[in-house]
Design a protein around this motif. Structure first.
Motif, PDB file in Angstrom:
ATOM      1  N   ASP A 156      10.089  52.377  57.010  1.00  0.00           N
ATOM      2  CA  ASP A 156       9.057  52.255  55.980  1.00  0.00           C
ATOM      3  C   ASP A 156       9.527  51.393  54.809  1.00  0.00           C
ATOM      4  O   ASP A 156       8.733  51.052  53.930  1.00  0.00           O
ATOM      5  N   GLY A 157      10.800  51.057  54.800  1.00  0.00           N
ATOM      6  CA  GLY A 157      11.353  50.182  53.779  1.00  0.00           C
ATOM      7  C   GLY A 157      12.715  49.706  54.226  1.00  0.00           C
ATOM      8  O   GLY A 157      13.332  50.309  55.119  1.00  0.00           O
ATOM      9  N   ASP A 158      13.206  48.627  53.634  1.00  0.00           N
ATOM     10  CA  ASP A 158      14.462  48.012  54.070  1.00  0.00           C
ATOM     11  C   ASP A 158      15.200  47.545  52.823  1.00  0.00           C
ATOM     12  O   ASP A 158      14.723  46.672  52.101  1.00  0.00           O
ATOM     13  N   TYR A 159      16.344  48.155  52.538  1.00  0.00           N
ATOM     14  CA  TYR A 159      17.102  47.861  51.328  1.00  0.00           C
ATOM     15  C   TYR A 159      18.464  47.264  51.662  1.00  0.00           C
ATOM     16  O   TYR A 159      19.137  47.719  52.595  1.00  0.00           O
ATOM     17  N   THR A 160      18.883  46.263  50.889  1.00  0.00           N
ATOM     18  CA  THR A 160      20.244  45.741  50.945  1.00  0.00           C
ATOM     19  C   THR A 160      21.077  46.432  49.871  1.00  0.00           C
ATOM     20  O   THR A 160      20.654  46.511  48.714  1.00  0.00           O
ATOM     21  N   ILE A 161      22.255  46.921  50.252  1.00  0.00           N
ATOM     22  CA  ILE A 161      23.162  47.561  49.300  1.00  0.00           C
ATOM     23  C   ILE A 161      24.521  46.871  49.413  1.00  0.00           C
ATOM     24  O   ILE A 161      25.207  46.989  50.429  1.00  0.00           O
ATOM     25  N   LEU A 162      24.889  46.148  48.373  1.00  0.00           N
ATOM     26  CA  LEU A 162      26.174  45.449  48.323  1.00  0.00           C
ATOM     27  C   LEU A 162      27.122  46.266  47.459  1.00  0.00           C
ATOM     28  O   LEU A 162      26.863  46.478  46.275  1.00  0.00           O
ATOM     29  N   ILE A 163      28.199  46.737  48.069  1.00  0.00           N
ATOM     30  CA  ILE A 163      29.162  47.563  47.354  1.00  0.00           C
ATOM     31  C   ILE A 163      30.511  46.848  47.321  1.00  0.00           C
ATOM     32  O   ILE A 163      30.809  46.032  48.193  1.00  0.00           O
ATOM     33  N   GLY A 164      31.303  47.141  46.313  1.00  0.00           N
ATOM     34  CA  GLY A 164      32.615  46.509  46.266  1.00  0.00           C
ATOM     35  C   GLY A 164      33.379  46.887  45.017  1.00  0.00           C
ATOM     36  O   GLY A 164      32.791  47.253  43.984  1.00  0.00           O
ATOM     37  N   ASP A 165      34.698  46.824  45.118  1.00  0.00           N
ATOM     38  CA  ASP A 165      35.525  47.060  43.934  1.00  0.00           C
ATOM     39  C   ASP A 165      35.425  45.863  43.005  1.00  0.00           C
ATOM     40  O   ASP A 165      35.062  44.760  43.408  1.00  0.00           O
ATOM     41  N   TRP A 166      35.768  46.083  41.714  1.00  0.00           N
ATOM     42  CA  TRP A 166      35.486  45.050  40.709  1.00  0.00           C
ATOM     43  C   TRP A 166      36.491  45.137  39.570  1.00  0.00           C
ATOM     44  O   TRP A 166      36.967  46.216  39.235  1.00  0.00           O
ATOM     45  N   TYR A 167      36.785  43.973  39.003  1.00  0.00           N
ATOM     46  CA  TYR A 167      37.640  43.884  37.815  1.00  0.00           C
ATOM     47  C   TYR A 167      36.799  43.535  36.594  1.00  0.00           C
ATOM     48  O   TYR A 167      35.850  42.743  36.692  1.00  0.00           O
ATOM     49  N   LYS A 168      37.190  44.060  35.446  1.00  0.00           N
ATOM     50  CA  LYS A 168      36.570  43.640  34.187  1.00  0.00           C
ATOM     51  C   LYS A 168      37.078  42.270  33.748  1.00  0.00           C
ATOM     52  O   LYS A 168      36.478  41.618  32.909  1.00  0.00           O
ATOM     53  N   THR A 169      38.178  41.846  34.321  1.00  0.00           N
ATOM     54  CA  THR A 169      38.793  40.562  33.979  1.00  0.00           C
ATOM     55  C   THR A 169      38.048  39.419  34.661  1.00  0.00           C
ATOM     56  O   THR A 169      37.637  39.539  35.821  1.00  0.00           O
ATOM     57  N   ASN A 170      37.874  38.302  33.967  1.00  0.00           N
ATOM     58  CA  ASN A 170      37.233  37.131  34.565  1.00  0.00           C
ATOM     59  C   ASN A 170      38.032  36.630  35.763  1.00  0.00           C
ATOM     60  O   ASN A 170      39.264  36.731  35.802  1.00  0.00           O
ATOM     61  N   HIS A 171      37.312  36.045  36.723  1.00  0.00           N
ATOM     62  CA  HIS A 171      37.968  35.578  37.945  1.00  0.00           C
ATOM     63  C   HIS A 171      39.014  34.511  37.645  1.00  0.00           C
ATOM     64  O   HIS A 171      40.000  34.384  38.364  1.00  0.00           O
ATOM     65  N   THR A 172      38.816  33.717  36.585  1.00  0.00           N
ATOM     66  CA  THR A 172      39.790  32.670  36.256  1.00  0.00           C
ATOM     67  C   THR A 172      41.136  33.273  35.865  1.00  0.00           C
ATOM     68  O   THR A 172      42.196  32.744  36.231  1.00  0.00           O
ATOM     69  N   ALA A 173      41.096  34.396  35.149  1.00  0.00           N
ATOM     70  CA  ALA A 173      42.342  35.065  34.767  1.00  0.00           C
ATOM     71  C   ALA A 173      43.003  35.715  35.978  1.00  0.00           C
ATOM     72  O   ALA A 173      44.237  35.701  36.108  1.00  0.00           O
ATOM     73  N   LEU A 174      42.200  36.281  36.865  1.00  0.00           N
ATOM     74  CA  LEU A 174      42.757  36.882  38.092  1.00  0.00           C
ATOM     75  C   LEU A 174      43.424  35.802  38.947  1.00  0.00           C
ATOM     76  O   LEU A 174      44.526  36.003  39.476  1.00  0.00           O
ATOM     77  N   LYS A 175      42.757  34.665  39.075  1.00  0.00           N
ATOM     78  CA  LYS A 175      43.318  33.559  39.852  1.00  0.00           C
ATOM     79  C   LYS A 175      44.626  33.080  39.234  1.00  0.00           C
ATOM     80  O   LYS A 175      45.598  32.781  39.959  1.00  0.00           O
ATOM     81  N   ALA A 176      44.673  33.029  37.903  1.00  0.00           N
ATOM     82  CA  ALA A 176      45.899  32.574  37.231  1.00  0.00           C
ATOM     83  C   ALA A 176      47.062  33.519  37.500  1.00  0.00           C
ATOM     84  O   ALA A 176      48.212  33.077  37.661  1.00  0.00           O
ATOM     85  N   ILE A 177      46.780  34.824  37.571  1.00  0.00           N
ATOM     86  CA  ILE A 177      47.828  35.803  37.899  1.00  0.00           C
ATOM     87  C   ILE A 177      48.379  35.514  39.299  1.00  0.00           C
ATOM     88  O   ILE A 177      49.602  35.478  39.511  1.00  0.00           O
ATOM     89  N   LEU A 178      47.481  35.283  40.252  1.00  0.00           N
ATOM     90  CA  LEU A 178      47.915  35.000  41.623  1.00  0.00           C
ATOM     91  C   LEU A 178      48.660  33.671  41.691  1.00  0.00           C
ATOM     92  O   LEU A 178      49.661  33.542  42.404  1.00  0.00           O
ATOM     93  N   ASP A 179      48.180  32.675  40.954  1.00  0.00           N
ATOM     94  CA  ASP A 179      48.841  31.365  40.968  1.00  0.00           C
ATOM     95  C   ASP A 179      50.253  31.437  40.402  1.00  0.00           C
ATOM     96  O   ASP A 179      51.118  30.628  40.761  1.00  0.00           O
ATOM     97  N   ARG A 180      50.489  32.391  39.508  1.00  0.00           N
ATOM     98  CA  ARG A 180      51.847  32.580  38.976  1.00  0.00           C
ATOM     99  C   ARG A 180      52.730  33.367  39.935  1.00  0.00           C
ATOM    100  O   ARG A 180      53.910  33.591  39.664  1.00  0.00           O
ATOM    101  N   GLY A 181      52.160  33.790  41.061  1.00  0.00           N
ATOM    102  CA  GLY A 181      52.944  34.516  42.049  1.00  0.00           C
ATOM    103  C   GLY A 181      53.057  35.993  41.772  1.00  0.00           C
ATOM    104  O   GLY A 181      53.973  36.649  42.285  1.00  0.00           O
ATOM    105  N   LYS A 182      52.110  36.539  41.014  1.00  0.00           N
ATOM    106  CA  LYS A 182      52.123  37.968  40.690  1.00  0.00           C
ATOM    107  C   LYS A 182      51.035  38.691  41.477  1.00  0.00           C
ATOM    108  O   LYS A 182      50.073  38.090  41.946  1.00  0.00           O
ATOM    109  N   ARG A 183      51.182  40.007  41.568  1.00  0.00           N
ATOM    110  CA  ARG A 183      50.156  40.829  42.210  1.00  0.00           C
ATOM    111  C   ARG A 183      49.098  41.240  41.203  1.00  0.00           C
ATOM    112  O   ARG A 183      49.373  41.380  40.015  1.00  0.00           O
TER     113      ARG A 183
END
Length: 540
Positions: A156-183
């Motif tokens: 009777d209805g069809d819903y999409t539900i997208l779930i996922g973990d999330w950071y409050k930090t911007n993706h650019t800062a997360l990428k910079a952490i990885l680029d520095r070789g950190k976890r």
């Protein structure tokens, strides 16, 4: 889209895809921008598609041609990939850097893809530069053609539900952490359709049945999904109709998609929808609301608890998910008519994930190789026969036992071979693996070290066919893959920091005939970059 442009695209695509016939076309024009989002109550830079976070759903029917014109209004290159869309004979449209040049800032690219012989629930996401941590994802649903029987009544209805973990930090800062070789540190929360707790509500009418298409579009964590006071009947997993088992909660590992039917058979009020992290300490939780249209009151009491760190519970649930052998798939024949368990495999590939340091920086690998992108998409280098971009056999098909090293890892595979892939996980985390271009049969999973004797416990009758599978801690998972789709295909960890730092490679499925029968020609509108810049595709 202007009519003359639409007509031109139809003309181009019909020439490109000889043999597609008169299957319908669906046109999409998407503008990708940055915008402020507040999913966890903190302002962040999000990636919006036509101003939406998450992006718009794609609704389609088996064999539809999807013409998706993507304008990149970001300040850096961008690509979209289509998780679970098989791109039959058409890896040119896969949207990962191994196959496509990025869309430059201020430019556009038109994806021309067909959901050939597919049904089910999938999603799209941005594949470059850790953009996935900023949004840019959305649901894909492929309905069966009207004449193909579906093994349950129309919901009777069809819903999409997208779930996922999330950071409050911007993706650019997360990428910079990885680029520095950190976890990366532990995520800050969980989103349901781009919102934190109590941010989403789904309205149902008492007595009616609804389909929920649940995809884990997060960055690393397995999640458990449940609805207070309601059972869920599993009906489809990544394009396969399943045995209709009923669950009170469902583990959805990162990168995976499930469809369940939920009947609004409880007293008229509101009920919690709960998503919580699995195998983590602390446990992250987010809630939404299942709202009855005749509700007498809001949600009450604590949200229902779910499994937390129990591996065996999840493993047993995974083994219970099986193919419905009496149901039709995208074509009007039972899904079980393809006797995958009676075909001898011609090759066994064992893939072991690992983590370590390379030159003092955190890296992740497969069979000791940590993938580094080349200066040119591998598919273009292969097509134009540009040497020095990658080397076939740069990753072994068995674990080497050696330390991590970096390379642009590409494994050769023969077109129409039937192979066994074993994912061996010696680490203490749940892994999730995805193969572009294919569905595979998940024939077995268990703890410990895989050996040839492990085959004695394989399910060779009704194993589920899907494109993303989990591997439990200190465990293995085995899949069978019919290599019937020529192309350069990404095989990756769906743990996104690991993927970004090298836990991926490309499977080059090659036919020496190089015939249009096996693979479509390079698209006329293909972007050319790196060492392929200045080359020519085909004349208009």
């Amino acid at each position: 889209m202007p009519l003359n442009l639409a007509a031109l695209l139809v003309s181009l695509f019909s020439i490109l895809t000889v043999g597609y016939g008169e299957d319908p076309y669906r046109f999409f024009t998407w503008n990708v921008t940055y915008g402020d989002i507040y999913p966890l109550g903190v302002r962040q830079q999000g990636i919006l598609i036509n101003g939406q976070f998450p992006g718009p759903d794609i609704h389609s029917v088996t064999n539809d041609n999807l013409i998706i014109n993507v304008y990149n209004s970001l300040t850096e290159p961008f690509l979209l990939s289509w998780n679970g869309i098989q791109q039959r004979r058409n890896s040119w449209q896969d949207g990962v850097y191994g196959t496509n040049c990025p869309i430059p800032p201020g430019k556009n690219f038109t994806y021309m893809l067909q959901v050939k012989d597919q049904i089910g629930s999938f999603y799209y996401f941005p594949s470059l530069a850790f953009h996935k941590a900023a949004g840019g994802f959305g649901g894909i649903r492929i309905l069966s053609r009207p004449r193909i029987p579906v093994p349950f009544p129309d919901p009777d209805g069809d819903y999409t539900i997208l779930i996922g973990d999330w950071y409050k930090t911007n993706h650019t800062a997360l990428k910079a952490i990885l680029d520095r070789g950190k976890r990366l540190r532990f995520p800050d929360g969980i989103l349901i359709n781009g919102r934190g707790s109590n941010g989403v509500s789904f309205t149902v009418e008492q007595g009616k049945t609804y389909r929920f298409r649940i995809s884990n579009v997060g960055l690393q964590n397995s999640l458990n999904f449940r609805i207070q006071g309601h059972k869920m009947k599993l009906v489809e997993v990544e394009g396969t109709h399943t045995v209709q088992t009923t669950y009170s909660s469902l583990d959805v590992h990162v990168g995976q998609s499930y469809s369940v039917l939920v009947t609004a058979d409880q007293p008229g009020q509101d009920y919690y929808i709960v998503v919580s992290s699995r195998f983590t300490n602390p446990i992250l939780t987010a809630t939404g609301v299942l709202h009855y249209s005749n509700s007498a009151g809001p949600v009450s009491g604590p949200p229902p608890g779910g499994p937390t760190i129990q591996i065996d519970w999840s493993l047993n649930q995974a083994r219970s998910i099986r193919t419905n052998l009496t149901a039709s798939g995208p074509r009007p024949n039972p899904q079980g008519s393809y006797h995958y368990g009676l075909i001898n495999t011609s090759r066994t590939i064992v893939l072991a994930n690992s983590a370590g340091q390379v030159n003092g920086k955190q890296r992740y690998g497969v069979n000791s190789v940590s993938f580094v992108p080349a200066d040119t998409p591998l598919k273009l280098a292969d097509f134009f026969k540009i040497g020095g971009v990658f080397r076939i056999g740069s990753i072994s098909d068995k674990p080497t036992g050696g330390g991590l090293y970096q390379d642009t890892s590409v494994m050769a595979a023969d077109f129409r071979a039937y192979i066994e892939i074993v994912f061996q996980n010696k680490e203490n985390i749940v892994q999730s693996w995805h193969l572009d271009g294919y569905s595979f049969f998940v024939v077995g999973m268990d703890g410990g070290q895989w050996t040839s004797a492990s085959r004695n416990g394989y399910n060779l009758r009704d194993a589920v066919s899907r494109c993303t599978t989990q591997v439990y801690p200190k465990s293995w998972t085995a899949v069978y893959v019919p290599l019937d789709n020529v192309g350069m295909w990404n095989l990756r960890s769906e743990f996104w920091a690991r993927q970004y730092l090298g836990q991926q490679f490309y499977l080059r499925v090659y036919s020496p005939v190089e015939s249009i029968r096996d693979e479509y020609p390079i698209p006329r509108n293909a972007l050319l970059c790196g060492r392929a810049a200045g080359r020519h595709t085909r004349p208009l």
